[in-house]
Design a protein around this motif. Structure first.
Motif, PDB file in Angstrom:
ATOM      1  N   ASN A   4       8.014 -15.794 -27.945  1.00 28.87           N
ATOM      2  CA  ASN A   4       7.970 -15.483 -26.523  1.00 28.87           C
ATOM      3  C   ASN A   4       8.018 -16.729 -25.646  1.00 28.87           C
ATOM      4  OD1 ASN A   4       7.723 -12.741 -27.094  1.00 28.87           O
ATOM      5  ND2 ASN A   4       5.516 -12.924 -27.343  1.00 28.87           N
ATOM      6  N   VAL A   5       7.940 -17.900 -26.229  1.00 28.11           N
ATOM      7  CA  VAL A   5       7.900 -19.145 -25.473  1.00 28.11           C
ATOM      8  C   VAL A   5       9.191 -19.921 -25.718  1.00 28.11           C
ATOM      9  CG1 VAL A   5       6.660 -21.320 -25.176  1.00 28.11           C
ATOM     10  CG2 VAL A   5       5.393 -19.237 -25.686  1.00 28.11           C
ATOM     11  N   ASN A   6       9.817 -20.368 -24.620  1.00 25.69           N
ATOM     12  CA  ASN A   6      11.024 -21.175 -24.783  1.00 25.69           C
ATOM     13  C   ASN A   6      10.682 -22.518 -25.400  1.00 25.69           C
ATOM     14  OD1 ASN A   6      12.760 -19.290 -23.836  1.00 25.69           O
ATOM     15  ND2 ASN A   6      13.337 -20.390 -21.999  1.00 25.69           N
ATOM     16  N   ARG A   7      11.558 -22.977 -26.246  1.00 25.44           N
ATOM     17  CA  ARG A   7      11.420 -24.256 -26.905  1.00 25.44           C
ATOM     18  C   ARG A   7      12.755 -24.978 -26.788  1.00 25.44           C
ATOM     19  NH1 ARG A   7      11.249 -25.070 -33.374  1.00 25.44           N
ATOM     20  NH2 ARG A   7      11.869 -27.231 -33.239  1.00 25.44           N
ATOM     21  N   LYS A   8      12.736 -26.286 -26.736  1.00 28.66           N
ATOM     22  CA  LYS A   8      13.960 -27.060 -26.639  1.00 28.66           C
ATOM     23  C   LYS A   8      14.437 -27.435 -28.043  1.00 28.66           C
ATOM     24  CE  LYS A   8      15.533 -30.051 -23.200  1.00 28.66           C
ATOM     25  NZ  LYS A   8      15.352 -31.207 -22.335  1.00 28.66           N
ATOM     26  N   TYR A   9      15.700 -27.141 -28.315  1.00 26.86           N
ATOM     27  CA  TYR A   9      16.339 -27.462 -29.591  1.00 26.86           C
ATOM     28  C   TYR A   9      17.435 -28.488 -29.337  1.00 26.86           C
ATOM     29  CZ  TYR A   9      14.069 -23.215 -31.278  1.00 26.86           C
ATOM     30  OH  TYR A   9      13.149 -22.255 -31.617  1.00 26.86           O
ATOM     31  N   TYR A  10      17.791 -29.234 -30.369  1.00 23.54           N
ATOM     32  CA  TYR A  10      18.794 -30.287 -30.226  1.00 23.54           C
ATOM     33  C   TYR A  10      19.913 -30.126 -31.252  1.00 23.54           C
ATOM     34  CZ  TYR A  10      15.411 -32.514 -27.219  1.00 23.54           C
ATOM     35  OH  TYR A  10      14.542 -32.767 -26.198  1.00 23.54           O
ATOM     36  N   CYS A  11      21.088 -30.578 -30.858  1.00 17.15           N
ATOM     37  CA  CYS A  11      22.256 -30.625 -31.729  1.00 17.15           C
ATOM     38  C   CYS A  11      22.970 -31.945 -31.468  1.00 17.15           C
ATOM     39  CB  CYS A  11      23.199 -29.467 -31.428  1.00 17.15           C
ATOM     40  SG  CYS A  11      24.779 -29.569 -32.300  1.00 17.15           S
ATOM     41  N   GLU A  12      23.389 -32.596 -32.527  1.00 15.69           N
ATOM     42  CA  GLU A  12      24.171 -33.822 -32.379  1.00 15.69           C
ATOM     43  C   GLU A  12      25.579 -33.565 -32.876  1.00 15.69           C
ATOM     44  OE1 GLU A  12      23.848 -38.520 -33.513  1.00 15.69           O
ATOM     45  OE2 GLU A  12      23.118 -37.089 -34.979  1.00 15.69           O
ATOM     46  N   ILE A  13      26.551 -33.870 -32.037  1.00 11.79           N
ATOM     47  CA  ILE A  13      27.951 -33.832 -32.459  1.00 11.79           C
ATOM     48  C   ILE A  13      28.326 -35.259 -32.832  1.00 11.79           C
ATOM     49  CG2 ILE A  13      30.328 -33.396 -31.793  1.00 11.79           C
ATOM     50  CD1 ILE A  13      29.337 -31.504 -29.665  1.00 11.79           C
ATOM     51  N   LYS A  14      28.915 -35.401 -34.017  1.00 12.03           N
ATOM     52  CA  LYS A  14      29.401 -36.715 -34.451  1.00 12.03           C
ATOM     53  C   LYS A  14      30.906 -36.636 -34.596  1.00 12.03           C
ATOM     54  CE  LYS A  14      25.299 -37.778 -37.171  1.00 12.03           C
ATOM     55  NZ  LYS A  14      24.795 -38.053 -38.522  1.00 12.03           N
ATOM     56  N   CYS A  15      31.570 -37.687 -34.158  1.00  9.60           N
ATOM     57  CA  CYS A  15      33.026 -37.749 -34.252  1.00  9.60           C
ATOM     58  C   CYS A  15      33.415 -39.022 -34.999  1.00  9.60           C
ATOM     59  CB  CYS A  15      33.640 -37.736 -32.853  1.00  9.60           C
ATOM     60  SG  CYS A  15      35.430 -37.758 -32.846  1.00  9.60           S
ATOM     61  N   TYR A  16      34.130 -38.839 -36.096  1.00 13.53           N
ATOM     62  CA  TYR A  16      34.591 -39.945 -36.927  1.00 13.53           C
ATOM     63  C   TYR A  16      36.110 -40.030 -36.836  1.00 13.53           C
ATOM     64  CZ  TYR A  16      30.212 -38.714 -39.326  1.00 13.53           C
ATOM     65  OH  TYR A  16      28.914 -38.402 -39.631  1.00 13.53           O
ATOM     66  N   GLU A  17      36.643 -41.222 -36.729  1.00  9.32           N
ATOM     67  CA  GLU A  17      38.091 -41.393 -36.841  1.00  9.32           C
ATOM     68  C   GLU A  17      38.452 -41.256 -38.301  1.00  9.32           C
ATOM     69  OE1 GLU A  17      40.480 -44.387 -34.751  1.00  9.32           O
ATOM     70  OE2 GLU A  17      38.607 -44.898 -33.740  1.00  9.32           O
ATOM     71  N   LYS A  18      39.494 -40.493 -38.591  1.00  8.70           N
ATOM     72  CA  LYS A  18      39.912 -40.294 -39.971  1.00  8.70           C
ATOM     73  C   LYS A  18      40.838 -41.403 -40.467  1.00  8.70           C
ATOM     74  CE  LYS A  18      40.031 -35.458 -40.983  1.00  8.70           C
ATOM     75  NZ  LYS A  18      40.878 -34.272 -40.957  1.00  8.70           N
ATOM     76  N   GLY A  19      41.295 -42.265 -39.612  1.00  9.56           N
ATOM     77  CA  GLY A  19      42.206 -43.318 -40.024  1.00  9.56           C
ATOM     78  C   GLY A  19      43.643 -43.013 -39.645  1.00  9.56           C
ATOM     79  N   VAL A  20      43.971 -41.735 -39.565  1.00 11.79           N
ATOM     80  CA  VAL A  20      45.299 -41.330 -39.126  1.00 11.79           C
ATOM     81  C   VAL A  20      45.300 -41.353 -37.604  1.00 11.79           C
ATOM     82  CG1 VAL A  20      47.020 -39.484 -39.229  1.00 11.79           C
ATOM     83  CG2 VAL A  20      45.478 -39.846 -41.151  1.00 11.79           C
ATOM     84  N   LYS A  21      46.377 -41.795 -37.011  1.00 10.90           N
ATOM     85  CA  LYS A  21      46.439 -41.908 -35.554  1.00 10.90           C
ATOM     86  C   LYS A  21      46.062 -40.588 -34.887  1.00 10.90           C
ATOM     87  CE  LYS A  21      49.384 -43.534 -31.880  1.00 10.90           C
ATOM     88  NZ  LYS A  21      50.691 -44.021 -31.505  1.00 10.90           N
ATOM     89  N   SER A  22      45.121 -40.662 -33.979  1.00 13.43           N
ATOM     90  CA  SER A  22      44.654 -39.510 -33.192  1.00 13.43           C
ATOM     91  C   SER A  22      44.056 -38.404 -34.058  1.00 13.43           C
ATOM     92  CB  SER A  22      45.794 -38.940 -32.343  1.00 13.43           C
ATOM     93  OG  SER A  22      46.255 -39.909 -31.454  1.00 13.43           O
ATOM     94  N   SER A  23      43.519 -38.744 -35.209  1.00 13.56           N
ATOM     95  CA  SER A  23      42.924 -37.741 -36.075  1.00 13.56           C
ATOM     96  C   SER A  23      41.427 -38.008 -36.184  1.00 13.56           C
ATOM     97  CB  SER A  23      43.578 -37.787 -37.454  1.00 13.56           C
ATOM     98  OG  SER A  23      43.024 -36.816 -38.284  1.00 13.56           O
TER      99      SER A  23
END
Length: 135
Positions: A4-23
């Motif tokens: 019944n009580v709101n709680r704050k949750y977190y999410c982390e987005i990570k972005c890695y370059e794959k080595g291929v151009k624009s990938s």
């Protein structure tokens, strides 16, 4: 947890370059406890599907951010960190206030959940057909 009580949750987005151009590879990190309790993922990295069961792929961090924002998540912080490949990893941290774990995952479906829903729908349809033939 008190649902019944709101709680704050977190999410982390990570972005890695794959080595291929624009990938890029974009991952979602909800932490071990939430990943297990909410999505039943042991490796903490959660993958999502659309309403047709196709894996949702993100070409950019902004695509991933837009996806989270549709579920009520808000950007808290962004930063970069070095990687052994000499390419930086981008991190965007999001948060969402929710009164329950169901509220937390509202609007998101994982591949496992999609398969379970399809299986349940087939079972319900088979039971209905059986009931109709018995009448």
């Amino acid at each position: 947890q008190n649902d019944n009580v709101n709680r704050k949750y977190y999410c982390e987005i990570k972005c890695y370059e794959k080595g291929v151009k624009s990938s890029y590879k974009v991952t979602f990190e909800f932490g071990e406890t939430i990943s297990k309790e909410v999505w039943d993922y042991r490796n903490r990295k959660v993958a999502f599907v659309n309403e047709k069961g196709k894996t949702v792929k993100f070409k950019t961090m902004v695509d991933a951010a837009n996806f989270l924002s549709q579920g009520g998540w808000e950007l808290e912080q962004s930063y970069s960190s070095p990687h052994h490949s000499k390419k930086n990893i981008k991190h965007w941290v999001f948060s969402k206030e929710a009164g329950s774990l169901d509220d937390l995952k509202a609007g998101f479906i994982t591949k496992k959940e999609y398969k379970q829903m399809k299986k349940a729908a087939k079972a319900a349809a088979a039971e209905e057909l059986l009931n109709q033939t018995e009448e």
